[in-house]
Structure formats: C-alpha cells, structure tokens
Write a protein that holds these residues in place. Structure first.
Motif, PDB file in Angstrom:
ATOM      1  N   ALA A 281     -22.487   2.678  25.999  1.00  0.00           N
ATOM      2  CA  ALA A 281     -22.847   3.210  24.686  1.00  0.00           C
ATOM      3  C   ALA A 281     -22.513   4.695  24.526  1.00  0.00           C
ATOM      4  CB  ALA A 281     -24.310   2.940  24.397  1.00  0.00           C
ATOM      5  N   PRO A 282     -22.959   5.597  25.434  1.00  0.00           N
ATOM      6  CA  PRO A 282     -22.649   7.015  25.228  1.00  0.00           C
ATOM      7  C   PRO A 282     -21.154   7.324  25.310  1.00  0.00           C
ATOM      8  CG  PRO A 282     -23.688   6.678  27.359  1.00  0.00           C
ATOM      9  CD  PRO A 282     -23.804   5.400  26.630  1.00  0.00           C
ATOM     10  N   LEU A 283     -20.425   6.587  26.158  1.00  0.00           N
ATOM     11  CA  LEU A 283     -18.982   6.808  26.235  1.00  0.00           C
ATOM     12  C   LEU A 283     -18.304   6.471  24.901  1.00  0.00           C
ATOM     13  CD1 LEU A 283     -18.305   5.289  29.784  1.00  0.00           C
ATOM     14  CD2 LEU A 283     -18.442   7.719  29.156  1.00  0.00           C
ATOM     15  N   TRP A 284     -18.738   5.373  24.317  1.00  0.00           N
ATOM     16  CA  TRP A 284     -18.159   5.018  23.014  1.00  0.00           C
ATOM     17  C   TRP A 284     -18.612   5.966  21.917  1.00  0.00           C
ATOM     18  CZ3 TRP A 284     -14.678   3.378  20.019  1.00  0.00           C
ATOM     19  CH2 TRP A 284     -14.948   3.156  18.662  1.00  0.00           C
ATOM     20  N   ASN A 285     -19.851   6.355  21.893  1.00  0.00           N
ATOM     21  CA  ASN A 285     -20.350   7.219  20.817  1.00  0.00           C
ATOM     22  C   ASN A 285     -19.630   8.565  20.798  1.00  0.00           C
ATOM     23  OD1 ASN A 285     -22.124   5.272  19.948  1.00  0.00           O
ATOM     24  ND2 ASN A 285     -23.842   6.051  21.165  1.00  0.00           N
ATOM     25  N   SER A 286     -19.223   9.055  21.957  1.00  0.00           N
ATOM     26  CA  SER A 286     -18.458  10.301  21.993  1.00  0.00           C
ATOM     27  C   SER A 286     -17.116  10.128  21.280  1.00  0.00           C
ATOM     28  CB  SER A 286     -18.238  10.718  23.449  1.00  0.00           C
ATOM     29  OG  SER A 286     -17.422  11.872  23.503  1.00  0.00           O
ATOM     30  N   ILE A 287     -16.488   9.001  21.493  1.00  0.00           N
ATOM     31  CA  ILE A 287     -15.215   8.728  20.805  1.00  0.00           C
ATOM     32  C   ILE A 287     -15.452   8.546  19.308  1.00  0.00           C
ATOM     33  CG2 ILE A 287     -13.321   7.078  20.630  1.00  0.00           C
ATOM     34  CD1 ILE A 287     -13.740   6.509  23.635  1.00  0.00           C
ATOM     35  N   ALA A 288     -16.522   7.839  18.962  1.00  0.00           N
ATOM     36  CA  ALA A 288     -16.808   7.591  17.547  1.00  0.00           C
ATOM     37  C   ALA A 288     -17.055   8.888  16.794  1.00  0.00           C
ATOM     38  CB  ALA A 288     -18.022   6.671  17.431  1.00  0.00           C
ATOM     39  N   GLN A 289     -17.723   9.838  17.419  1.00  0.00           N
ATOM     40  CA  GLN A 289     -17.969  11.128  16.773  1.00  0.00           C
ATOM     41  C   GLN A 289     -16.660  11.890  16.551  1.00  0.00           C
ATOM     42  OE1 GLN A 289     -20.750  13.093  19.358  1.00  0.00           O
ATOM     43  NE2 GLN A 289     -22.459  11.718  18.837  1.00  0.00           N
ATOM     44  N   THR A 290     -15.756  11.771  17.482  1.00  0.00           N
ATOM     45  CA  THR A 290     -14.484  12.487  17.369  1.00  0.00           C
ATOM     46  C   THR A 290     -13.660  11.983  16.186  1.00  0.00           C
ATOM     47  OG1 THR A 290     -14.433  12.868  19.755  1.00  0.00           O
ATOM     48  CG2 THR A 290     -12.334  13.067  18.549  1.00  0.00           C
ATOM     49  N   TYR A 291     -13.650  10.671  15.961  1.00  0.00           N
ATOM     50  CA  TYR A 291     -12.789  10.078  14.940  1.00  0.00           C
ATOM     51  C   TYR A 291     -13.559   9.539  13.738  1.00  0.00           C
ATOM     52  CZ  TYR A 291      -9.304  10.446  18.624  1.00  0.00           C
ATOM     53  OH  TYR A 291      -8.470  10.929  19.595  1.00  0.00           O
ATOM     54  N   GLY A 292     -14.825   9.874  13.633  1.00  0.00           N
ATOM     55  CA  GLY A 292     -15.597   9.460  12.470  1.00  0.00           C
ATOM     56  C   GLY A 292     -15.828   7.963  12.399  1.00  0.00           C
ATOM     57  N   LEU A 293     -16.081   7.314  13.528  1.00  0.00           N
ATOM     58  CA  LEU A 293     -16.302   5.874  13.581  1.00  0.00           C
ATOM     59  C   LEU A 293     -17.787   5.576  13.810  1.00  0.00           C
ATOM     60  CD1 LEU A 293     -13.151   4.993  15.721  1.00  0.00           C
ATOM     61  CD2 LEU A 293     -13.408   4.851  13.237  1.00  0.00           C
ATOM     62  N   THR A 294     -18.132   4.296  13.876  1.00  0.00           N
ATOM     63  CA  THR A 294     -19.538   3.890  13.953  1.00  0.00           C
ATOM     64  C   THR A 294     -20.085   4.075  15.371  1.00  0.00           C
ATOM     65  OG1 THR A 294     -19.150   2.246  12.223  1.00  0.00           O
ATOM     66  CG2 THR A 294     -21.133   1.983  13.551  1.00  0.00           C
ATOM     67  N   GLU A 295     -21.180   4.770  15.457  1.00  0.00           N
ATOM     68  CA  GLU A 295     -21.866   4.899  16.754  1.00  0.00           C
ATOM     69  C   GLU A 295     -22.773   3.676  16.957  1.00  0.00           C
ATOM     70  OE1 GLU A 295     -23.647   8.710  17.610  1.00  0.00           O
ATOM     71  OE2 GLU A 295     -22.444   9.678  16.043  1.00  0.00           O
ATOM     72  N   ARG A 296     -23.017   3.293  18.223  1.00  0.00           N
ATOM     73  CA  ARG A 296     -23.777   2.073  18.526  1.00  0.00           C
ATOM     74  C   ARG A 296     -24.746   2.314  19.676  1.00  0.00           C
ATOM     75  NH1 ARG A 296     -18.803   0.324  16.692  1.00  0.00           N
ATOM     76  NH2 ARG A 296     -18.925  -1.376  15.148  1.00  0.00           N
ATOM     77  N   GLN A 297     -25.884   1.633  19.545  1.00  0.00           N
ATOM     78  CA  GLN A 297     -26.876   1.643  20.611  1.00  0.00           C
ATOM     79  C   GLN A 297     -26.526   0.558  21.638  1.00  0.00           C
ATOM     80  OE1 GLN A 297     -29.243   4.011  20.793  1.00  0.00           O
ATOM     81  NE2 GLN A 297     -28.270   4.830  18.923  1.00  0.00           N
ATOM     82  N   PRO A 298     -27.096   0.640  22.869  1.00  0.00           N
ATOM     83  CA  PRO A 298     -26.761  -0.356  23.901  1.00  0.00           C
ATOM     84  C   PRO A 298     -27.022  -1.804  23.445  1.00  0.00           C
ATOM     85  CG  PRO A 298     -27.873   1.491  24.899  1.00  0.00           C
ATOM     86  CD  PRO A 298     -27.933   1.709  23.428  1.00  0.00           C
ATOM     87  N   THR A 299     -28.115  -2.017  22.727  1.00  0.00           N
ATOM     88  CA  THR A 299     -28.424  -3.386  22.293  1.00  0.00           C
ATOM     89  C   THR A 299     -27.444  -3.902  21.231  1.00  0.00           C
ATOM     90  OG1 THR A 299     -29.953  -2.465  20.662  1.00  0.00           O
ATOM     91  CG2 THR A 299     -30.881  -3.149  22.780  1.00  0.00           C
ATOM     92  N   GLN A 300     -26.676  -2.998  20.630  1.00  0.00           N
ATOM     93  CA  GLN A 300     -25.684  -3.404  19.626  1.00  0.00           C
ATOM     94  C   GLN A 300     -24.338  -3.731  20.239  1.00  0.00           C
ATOM     95  OE1 GLN A 300     -26.190   0.247  17.238  1.00  0.00           O
ATOM     96  NE2 GLN A 300     -26.888  -1.072  15.552  1.00  0.00           N
ATOM     97  N   LEU A 301     -24.271  -3.679  21.585  1.00  0.00           N
ATOM     98  CA  LEU A 301     -23.026  -4.023  22.272  1.00  0.00           C
ATOM     99  C   LEU A 301     -23.112  -5.413  22.874  1.00  0.00           C
ATOM    100  CD1 LEU A 301     -22.271  -0.605  24.018  1.00  0.00           C
ATOM    101  CD2 LEU A 301     -21.299  -1.506  21.920  1.00  0.00           C
TER     102      LEU A 301
END
Length: 301
Positions: A281-301
């Motif tokens: 989750a945190p690895l993806w959220n860092s990418i999402a913040q960079t490109y304006g994409l959807t951030e997700r919680q662990p349970t949403q994966l």
C-alpha cells in the motif's frame, strides 16, 4: 502633270474652280435636300453655299486656291491636319472619344490592382492567423506529447487500473466465510470462494504482463502484490474446502461450523495476504501522489 518627286509639291498644285451644277451647291455635291434619311451637309459646306441671311446661293463657287498662300509641304500638311482635327465627325472627334475610354480603362486597371493587392494582403493575414493559432496551441501539444512520452506515468496509469479490480471479490469472500461459520448456504459460499481465488490468480497473471520497471521501488511493489494475491487465492481455496467439510455429516454441531485443518490453513494464508498488502500500500500510494492517481489502503488491495 509632271511626276511628283517631292510629296510637298502636291500641296502647292493648282485646283481648278468647280463649275456650277444644276440644282445649286447641294446638287453639285450629290445632296438631295429634304430627302428622308439623307445626312445634312457639314457646317463648313453650309457656310460656303449660303449667304449670312441663310438663303441658298446655287451660283456661288468654291474659293480659289492661292498657291502663294500655302507656305510649303510641311505647313500644308499641318493645315490639313488642323482642318481634319477640327471636324466634328473627323479624327479629332474620335481622338476625343478615345480619351475617356482610355481613362476608364486606366481606372479599371488601377481598381483591379488594388483588389489584387487586398486579396494577397488578406491571404497574408490569414496565414498570420494560422501561424498565431499554431503558436498558441503549440505548448499544449508539447505538454500532451511530453505526458504521453513519460513511460513512468504510463506504467503507473496501467497499474492503477489493475489495482482498481483487485478489490472486486473482497465483499463476496467476507460474506462467504461468514456463511460457512454460521453453517448457512454452504454450497453457494464454497462457489463464491473458488471464484474469488480464480479472480486473484488472474490479478497475478495480469501483473506479470505489465511493464513497471520505470516506477520507483517497482521490484518491492510487485513482490508484495504477488505475495498478497497468491496468499489470498490460497486462503479462498482453503475456505472453500472448509465449506465442503462443514456441509458433510456432523459438520455443524449446535449450528456452528466445525474447525478443520482447512480452516487453519485458510487463516494462515489470509494473514500472509494482509501482511503483504500492508507492504504494498505505501509503495503504491507514493506513486499515486506523484502522478495524481488513486491512493489505496491495504484492505483495498
């Protein structure tokens, strides 16, 4: 008459007087007075054959030509030219008639020239507008080109679509496990759990087909996602087998599902999936913040 060697000599030749003709001067020149449609004699002829009182004089002769009065060949030609230019219907009149025509043609050419100049200048203005439009849109096109040329962003967008599908079976799994524990609708619960396992294995296959090498920490991210989805698929498979056991004889003592080795295996794999999702989750959220994409919680994966 001797041969005319010099054209100027003809201007000084003697012209004999014209004898009187029956019918007066009009008859002498072939003019029938009063005849319908006949032209009237020119004014200079009228002056020759009429008195100041206006009465016709049939016996009046043409004036004698005085050779001594003619200054010479060139002067005679000039006099003839002046006399011709003075006639109303002669060359002088034609020249005067051509002057307005020539002036009108000149004006028309000038107007055409102005119109052509305006047309060409207008074309230049249109080209300028097109150039201005192209210049105004150029930055937007460059921005679009740079955005599409960013491989990292393209990879992030593709992974975001995959993660959006990763949570599709979560609600079905939670409901199916709850039914197994309560010994309710066990056959449908087992089917739903096996469908969820298939869906999560499909996520692993789709992730293997994506290029994520331009994303930051892509190795850790893909490893955590693969581990989480594989563990979830295993947990679903174990829970489905547990539902089959509970449905058998004596599987639900006192209305509660009996715990079996499949139950414990499912719980173990579910715990592994939860741990790996927490890493991803945190690895993806860092990418999402960079490109304006959807951030997700662990349970949403």
């Amino acid at each position: 008459m001797p041969p005319a060697a010099d054209p100027d000599a003809q201007a000084t030749q003697y012209i004999p007087p014209v004898p009187a003709q029956p019918g007066g001067a009009d008859a002498a020149y072939g003019i029938r007075p009063g005849a319908p449609g006949d032209r009237q004699p020119p004014a200079e002829f009228d002056n020759l054959f009429r008195e100041s009182s206006g009465g016709p004089d049939a016996t009046q002769q043409l004036p004698q030509f005085d050779p001594q009065a003619a200054p010479g060949g060139r002067a005679a030609r000039r006099e003839r030219g002046s006399a011709g230019s003075g006639r109303g219907n002669g060359n002088g009149g034609s020249s005067r008639g051509r002057i307005p025509l020539i002036a009108a043609i000149g004006v028309g050419i000038a107007v055409l020239g102005i119109g052509a100049g305006a047309m060409f200048s207008g074309g230049g203005d249109d080209g300028g507008d097109e150039n201005k439009t192209a210049a105004a849109t150029a930055p937007t096109e460059k921005e679009s080109a740079s955005a599409s040329a960013d491989p990292a962003k393209a990879q992030a967008v593709a992974l975001d679509k995959l993660l959006a599908d990763s949570n599709d079976s979560r609600d079905a799994v939670i409901k199916a496990v709850a039914n197994v524990r309560a010994c309710t609708n066990l056959g449908q619960a087992a089917t739903d759990l096996r469908n969820a396992a298939e869906q999560r294995n499909g996520l692993v296959t789709r992730l293997a087909g994506l290029s994520v090498d331009k994303l930051p920490n892509h190795a850790q991210l893909t490893a955590a996602l693969n581990s989480a989805w594989k563990a979830s698929a295993l947990a679903d498979t174990h829970y489905a087998a547990w539902a089959d056991q509970v449905a058998a004889k004596k599987g639900c003592p006192k209305g509660k599902a009996r715990t079996t080795p499949q139950t414990r295996a499912g719980n173990r794999e579910s715990g592994t999936a939860t741990t790996q999702k927490a890493k991803a989750a945190p690895l993806w959220n860092s990418i999402a913040q960079t490109y304006g994409l959807t951030e997700r919680q662990p349970t949403q994966l």
